[in-house]
Design an enzyme around this catalytic site. Structure first.
Site, PDB file in Angstrom:
ATOM      1  N   SER A 184       0.865  -1.181   0.000  1.00  0.00           N
ATOM      2  CA  SER A 184       0.000   0.000   0.000  1.00  0.00           C
ATOM      3  C   SER A 184       0.899   1.227   0.000  1.00  0.00           C
ATOM      4  O   SER A 184       2.057   1.148   0.434  1.00  0.00           O
ATOM      5  CB  SER A 184      -0.857   0.014   1.268  1.00  0.00           C
ATOM      6  OG  SER A 184      -1.378   1.312   1.524  1.00  0.00           O
ATOM      7  N   TYR A 232      -2.635  -1.068  10.376  1.00  0.00           N
ATOM      8  CA  TYR A 232      -2.563  -1.265   8.924  1.00  0.00           C
ATOM      9  C   TYR A 232      -1.235  -0.736   8.363  1.00  0.00           C
ATOM     10  O   TYR A 232      -0.534  -1.431   7.616  1.00  0.00           O
ATOM     11  CB  TYR A 232      -3.740  -0.550   8.263  1.00  0.00           C
ATOM     12  CG  TYR A 232      -3.838  -0.748   6.770  1.00  0.00           C
ATOM     13  CD1 TYR A 232      -4.410  -1.903   6.231  1.00  0.00           C
ATOM     14  CD2 TYR A 232      -3.371   0.224   5.886  1.00  0.00           C
ATOM     15  CE1 TYR A 232      -4.500  -2.078   4.863  1.00  0.00           C
ATOM     16  CE2 TYR A 232      -3.468   0.050   4.517  1.00  0.00           C
ATOM     17  CZ  TYR A 232      -4.038  -1.101   4.006  1.00  0.00           C
ATOM     18  OH  TYR A 232      -4.134  -1.278   2.650  1.00  0.00           O
TER      19      TYR A 232
HETATM   20  C1  BGC Z   1      -6.183   1.571   1.775  1.00  0.00           C
HETATM   21  C2  BGC Z   1      -7.303   2.465   1.296  1.00  0.00           C
HETATM   22  C3  BGC Z   1      -6.832   3.910   1.177  1.00  0.00           C
HETATM   23  C4  BGC Z   1      -5.556   3.990   0.385  1.00  0.00           C
HETATM   24  C5  BGC Z   1      -4.993   5.387   0.327  1.00  0.00           C
HETATM   25  C6  BGC Z   1      -5.000   1.776   0.883  1.00  0.00           C
HETATM   26  O1  BGC Z   1      -3.965   0.935   1.281  1.00  0.00           O
HETATM   27  O2  BGC Z   1      -6.632   0.226   1.751  1.00  0.00           O
HETATM   28  O3  BGC Z   1      -8.388   2.364   2.189  1.00  0.00           O
HETATM   29  O4  BGC Z   1      -7.810   4.692   0.547  1.00  0.00           O
HETATM   30  O5  BGC Z   1      -4.593   3.123   0.935  1.00  0.00           O
HETATM   31  O6  BGC Z   1      -4.997   6.027   1.579  1.00  0.00           O
END
Ligand code: BGC
Length: 266
Positions: free
Chosen positions: A152, A165
């Site tokens: 991410s 996360y």
């Molecule tokens: C998340 C999303 C978020 C994006 C940018 C991703 O890793 O799962 O929920 O919108 O990152 O912030």
């Protein structure tokens, strides 16, 4: 270079929806046989399998929780039973359990780390063990195997209210690069994709109406991403078109990781 993954077998975890489903579709459309892994929703996974088969592709759906060692073993055994080999792993399963740090429970911390980070470790390890039993088939790929980790933008962008996360994705970065350093000489390619804001179910709230307008301020390219944007990158990283790409993270984020707040002189 025209991309064909014909003769190759791909396993995509968390493929019953979102980015995983997009990746499974893209890989199947490029000719790979695809294992559609799901955690708790067999129906959409089976539907996706039907869709792939109707288009002339090969696919099966297999349920497994990637954070559990025995379920991961079962998932890989089912892949081998169905297709006899494995060429591509897309370690995609991931979830969010958001809370301000003072409210974040140990349970929600553990769930996110277990699925997003430990799950990627368990699946990568199982894939590497399987690759070790195979030999390079130069008619289908120059590599012995390919692993693609779904990370991410939050492997580099800190994210208040989502520390579990962000920590899991920061972990994925060094998991991926350390594995890549270790197994490269076996001709196994290991890379990550770091998506930004993509229009999937997990993001429905953030990508509609006023919330979308606010979100767009964080995206220099000026649009929210689609699952297909990520799927195209998955297919490229899985193919020999990227044969010299190893240990890299491809940001598919419309520039979200470019510190867009500094566009107007900070
Ligand atoms: C998340 C999303 C978020 C994006 C940018 C991703 O890793 O799962 O929920 O919108 O990152 O912030």
């Amino acid at each position: 270079m025209l991309i064909s993954l014909k003769g190759q077998v791909a396993l995509v975890t968390g493929a019953s929806s979102g980015l995983g489903a997009g990746a499974a579709r893209g890989l199947a459309a490029s000719g790979a046989a695809v294992v559609v892994n799901y955690h708790s929703q067999p129906e959409p996974a089976e539907k996706l399998v039907d869709e792939i088969r109707a288009a002339g592709g090969q696919a099966i759906a297999v349920g497994a929780d990637v954070s559990k060692e025995n379920e991961v073993e079962r998932l890989f055994a089912a892949t081998l039973d169905a297709f006899g080999r494995l060429d591509i792993l897309v370690a995609n399963s991931g979830l969010q359990k958001d809370a301000a740090i003072a409210e974040l429970t140990l349970e929600d911390w553990n769930t996110v780390i277990n699925v997003n980070l430990t799950g990627q470790f368990l699946c990568a390890r199982a894939a590497l063990r399987q690759f070790a039993k195979q030999t390079i088939r130069s008619d289908i790929s120059r590599a012995l195997g390919k692993i693609i980790h779904m990370s991410s933008v939050h492997q580099v962008i800190p994210w208040a209210g989502h520390v579990n996360y962000a920590a899991s994705k920061g972990g994925v970065d060094l998991l991926m690069r350390s594995i890549a350093q270790e197994v490269g000489e076996q001709r196994i390619r290991v890379n990550s994709i770091a998506p930004g804001a993509i229009r999937t179910a997990i993001n429905t709230e953030a990508t509609t109406g006023d919330a979308e307008k606010k979100l767009l301020k964080l995206i220099p390219y000026g649009r929210v991403g689609e699952a297909e944007d990520v799927a195209n990158a998955v297919v490229w990283l899985a193919s020999d078109a990227s044969d010299y790409v190893h240990g890299a993270t491809l940001f598919i984020d419309g520039g979200m990781s470019l510190y867009p707040e500094f566009r107007n002189n900070g």
